[in-house]
Design a protein around this motif. Structure first.
Motif, PDB file in Angstrom:
ATOM      1  N   ALA A   1      38.571  49.248  26.567  1.00 21.37           N
ATOM      2  CA  ALA A   1      39.198  47.945  26.796  1.00 21.37           C
ATOM      3  C   ALA A   1      40.496  48.062  27.581  1.00 21.37           C
ATOM      4  O   ALA A   1      40.781  47.218  28.442  1.00 21.37           O
ATOM      5  N   GLN A   2      41.306  49.087  27.299  1.00 24.41           N
ATOM      6  CA  GLN A   2      42.579  49.190  28.012  1.00 24.41           C
ATOM      7  C   GLN A   2      42.369  49.405  29.505  1.00 24.41           C
ATOM      8  O   GLN A   2      42.943  48.664  30.320  1.00 24.41           O
ATOM      9  N   PRO A   3      41.565  50.402  29.934  1.00 20.21           N
ATOM     10  CA  PRO A   3      41.350  50.521  31.381  1.00 20.21           C
ATOM     11  C   PRO A   3      40.672  49.300  31.983  1.00 20.21           C
ATOM     12  O   PRO A   3      40.949  48.953  33.137  1.00 20.21           O
ATOM     13  N   LEU A   4      39.814  48.628  31.222  1.00 17.77           N
ATOM     14  CA  LEU A   4      39.207  47.401  31.729  1.00 17.77           C
ATOM     15  C   LEU A   4      40.267  46.319  31.941  1.00 17.77           C
ATOM     16  O   LEU A   4      40.256  45.609  32.952  1.00 17.77           O
ATOM     17  N   GLY A   5      41.201  46.201  30.988  1.00 11.31           N
ATOM     18  CA  GLY A   5      42.272  45.224  31.133  1.00 11.31           C
ATOM     19  C   GLY A   5      43.151  45.514  32.334  1.00 11.31           C
ATOM     20  O   GLY A   5      43.534  44.602  33.087  1.00 11.31           O
ATOM     21  N   VAL A   6      43.459  46.794  32.536  1.00  9.05           N
ATOM     22  CA  VAL A   6      44.267  47.180  33.692  1.00  9.05           C
ATOM     23  C   VAL A   6      43.503  46.908  34.986  1.00  9.05           C
ATOM     24  O   VAL A   6      44.069  46.411  35.978  1.00  9.05           O
ATOM     25  N   ALA A   7      42.196  47.212  34.988  1.00  6.21           N
ATOM     26  CA  ALA A   7      41.386  46.981  36.192  1.00  6.21           C
ATOM     27  C   ALA A   7      41.320  45.498  36.531  1.00  6.21           C
ATOM     28  O   ALA A   7      41.470  45.106  37.691  1.00  6.21           O
ATOM     29  N   VAL A   8      41.095  44.661  35.501  1.00  9.54           N
ATOM     30  CA  VAL A   8      41.044  43.212  35.738  1.00  9.54           C
ATOM     31  C   VAL A   8      42.389  42.715  36.269  1.00  9.54           C
ATOM     32  O   VAL A   8      42.443  41.930  37.226  1.00  9.54           O
ATOM     33  N   ALA A   9      43.471  43.160  35.653  1.00 11.47           N
ATOM     34  CA  ALA A   9      44.796  42.748  36.119  1.00 11.47           C
ATOM     35  C   ALA A   9      45.035  43.190  37.563  1.00 11.47           C
ATOM     36  O   ALA A   9      45.584  42.428  38.376  1.00 11.47           O
ATOM     37  N   GLY A  10      44.613  44.410  37.887  1.00 11.13           N
ATOM     38  CA  GLY A  10      44.802  44.912  39.236  1.00 11.13           C
ATOM     39  C   GLY A  10      44.013  44.137  40.278  1.00 11.13           C
ATOM     40  O   GLY A  10      44.453  43.962  41.420  1.00 11.13           O
ATOM     41  N   LEU A  11      42.843  43.656  39.892  1.00 14.12           N
ATOM     42  CA  LEU A  11      42.009  42.908  40.826  1.00 14.12           C
ATOM     43  C   LEU A  11      42.482  41.467  41.001  1.00 14.12           C
ATOM     44  O   LEU A  11      42.341  40.890  42.083  1.00 14.12           O
ATOM     45  N   VAL A  12      43.060  40.883  39.951  1.00 14.04           N
ATOM     46  CA  VAL A  12      43.337  39.444  39.942  1.00 14.04           C
ATOM     47  C   VAL A  12      44.810  39.110  40.188  1.00 14.04           C
ATOM     48  O   VAL A  12      45.130  38.226  40.990  1.00 14.04           O
ATOM     49  N   LEU A  13      45.719  39.792  39.504  1.00 17.25           N
ATOM     50  CA  LEU A  13      47.112  39.352  39.483  1.00 17.25           C
ATOM     51  C   LEU A  13      47.828  39.435  40.831  1.00 17.25           C
ATOM     52  O   LEU A  13      48.590  38.513  41.172  1.00 17.25           O
ATOM     53  N   PRO A  14      47.663  40.500  41.632  1.00 15.78           N
ATOM     54  CA  PRO A  14      48.401  40.521  42.912  1.00 15.78           C
ATOM     55  C   PRO A  14      48.078  39.335  43.816  1.00 15.78           C
ATOM     56  O   PRO A  14      48.976  38.719  44.402  1.00 15.78           O
ATOM     57  N   THR A  15      46.804  38.977  43.922  1.00 15.71           N
ATOM     58  CA  THR A  15      46.417  37.843  44.758  1.00 15.71           C
ATOM     59  C   THR A  15      46.957  36.533  44.210  1.00 15.71           C
ATOM     60  O   THR A  15      47.490  35.692  44.948  1.00 15.71           O
TER      61      THR A  15
END
Length: 399
Positions: free
Chosen positions: A142-156
């Motif tokens: 879950a932690q790497p998934l959360g980081v991956a989702v944040a990395g894909l979504v938050l900057p944009t």
């Protein structure tokens, strides 16, 4: 026969941990936008980035004590709800005062800590000893998934809507998961005590559990050596483009998540959490030393070591959590998992700046070679001989 509901509980636990991780570990992805919007220095944005992690650290053991006393479902839903509400407030207000933003993020991290303390214990209660390694391995993705989702979504989103406004989306995910926890994640049955029976003694009366915590903390260092510096190394030292390096690192993170599940399956098959953990400690030391050799000789060897290390250095994580809960027993597992989380996060906070300073003053080869001392020490610290055998664990849970 165990209820099939356990898989629904696991799914909700993973979703909850993913949403909380997107808040706590997603703030670094807002750094470029924050600096552009507010003209902040790196030191100032460093305070913002550290705020939710600080909240997490100060609250983990306290949340563990709460779930030991009252159960997992309500504290987890409450903490997620608090995290979601406070992060939503930050997104809606987008306060001009950085101090206000930091306070809200610290409090959101305190709420998110409930998920770390309760979701692991929840899974331990629903899954038997023979499949618990796989279940905890899945939970640890879950932690790497959360980081991956944040990395894909938050900057944009930060570029389009504003830095703090972007956090409204993981805040909404936390709120949704809080409702799902209330609806699905029933507390598992707890062993009953006879009237007048003394509560179980503290598992910290022996050195076994502290040694598990210590070994696990030592194994955080190789994990963060790889994760914190692999992108920078590929771009600066190997001449890769940031886009290509980012794809490589993202793929390695996904492989690492799969490795956590694989090590859990391995531990279920061999009937031990700590023997695989000790073997993985040796493999982590080896991969860091191979990286050092490649940095000094052939760059391709160092790149291969990064790929292998992205899987090997994170594979022990679920094993340590499972061993902690099994050694602690149901009456103490919440607090023990809180201590486990705290020690790991302390090392995770200190490792990048310390290792970065060493690399900056010398070289990647020397820095990673020094980092290899930590997993070598973990081999000696891991208390394999004192690990409870699965039969005794299962018997204690039935009593």
């Amino acid at each position: 026969m165990r209820s099939r509901r356990r898989w629904a509980v696991l799914a909700v636990g993973v979703a909850a941990q993913t949403a909380a991780s997107a808040v706590v570990y997603g703030v670094p992805f807002l750094v470029p936008s924050l600096r552009d919007e507010r003209g902040l220095s790196l030191a100032a944005v460093g305070i913002v980035v550290a705020a939710p992690t600080l909240g997490l650290l100060v609250a983990l053991i306290a949340w563990g004590a709460v779930v030991d006393r009252v159960g997992e479902r309500v504290p987890m839903a409450l903490g997620l709800g608090v995290c979601g509400v406070l992060t939503t407030g930050l997104a809606l207000l987008a306060p001009r005062s950085l101090a206000v933003a930091v306070v809200l993020l610290v409090l959101a991290g305190i709420g998110a800590a409930s998920v770390n303390a309760a979701s692991g214990r929840l899974i331990m209660g629903w899954f038997g000893v023979e499949e618990r390694g796989v279940a905890m391995g899945i939970r640890q993705t879950a932690q790497p998934l959360g980081v991956a989702v944040a990395g894909l979504v938050l900057p944009t989103l930060a570029q389009r809507e504003g830095s703090f406004v972007a956090l409204g989306w993981p805040a909404l995910a936390c709120a949704v998961c809080a409702v799902l926890v209330l609806l699905v994640a029933a507390d598992p049955p707890r062993p009953s005590r006879a009237p007048g029976e003394a509560p179980p003694a503290s598992p910290y009366r022996s050195a076994v559990l502290p040694r598990v915590h210590a070994a696990s903390a030592l194994l955080v260092l190789p994990q963060f050596a790889i994760s914190a510096f692999s992108l920078e190394y590929l771009v600066r030292e190997q001449g890769w483009s940031p886009g290509t390096a980012g794809i490589f690192v993202a793929a390695a993170q996904i492989a690492g998540a799969a490795g956590r599940i694989g090590s859990g399956w391995w531990s279920d098959r061999v009937g031990s959490r700590l023997r695989p953990m000790r073997l993985l400690a040796g493999a982590s030391a080896a991969v860091l030393l191979v990286f050092s050799l490649g940095d000094l000789t052939v760059g391709l060897i160092a790149v291969a070591a990064i790929a292998a290390g992205s899987v090997i250095t994170v594979a022990d994580n679920g094993l340590a959590f499972t061993a902690t809960a099994e050694i602690a027993g149901s009456a103490w597992s919440g607090r023990a998992l809180g201590v486990q989380n705290t020690t790991q996060n302390l090392v995770a906070t200190a490792a990048p700046p310390v290792l970065g300073a060493l690399i900056g003053a010398s070289s990647y080869a020397l820095g990673f070679a020094v980092a290899a001392i930590a997993p070598l020490a973990a081999i000696a610290v891991t208390p394999v001989r004192d690990e409870p055998v699965p039969g005794r664990v299962a018997a204690r849970e039935r009593s």
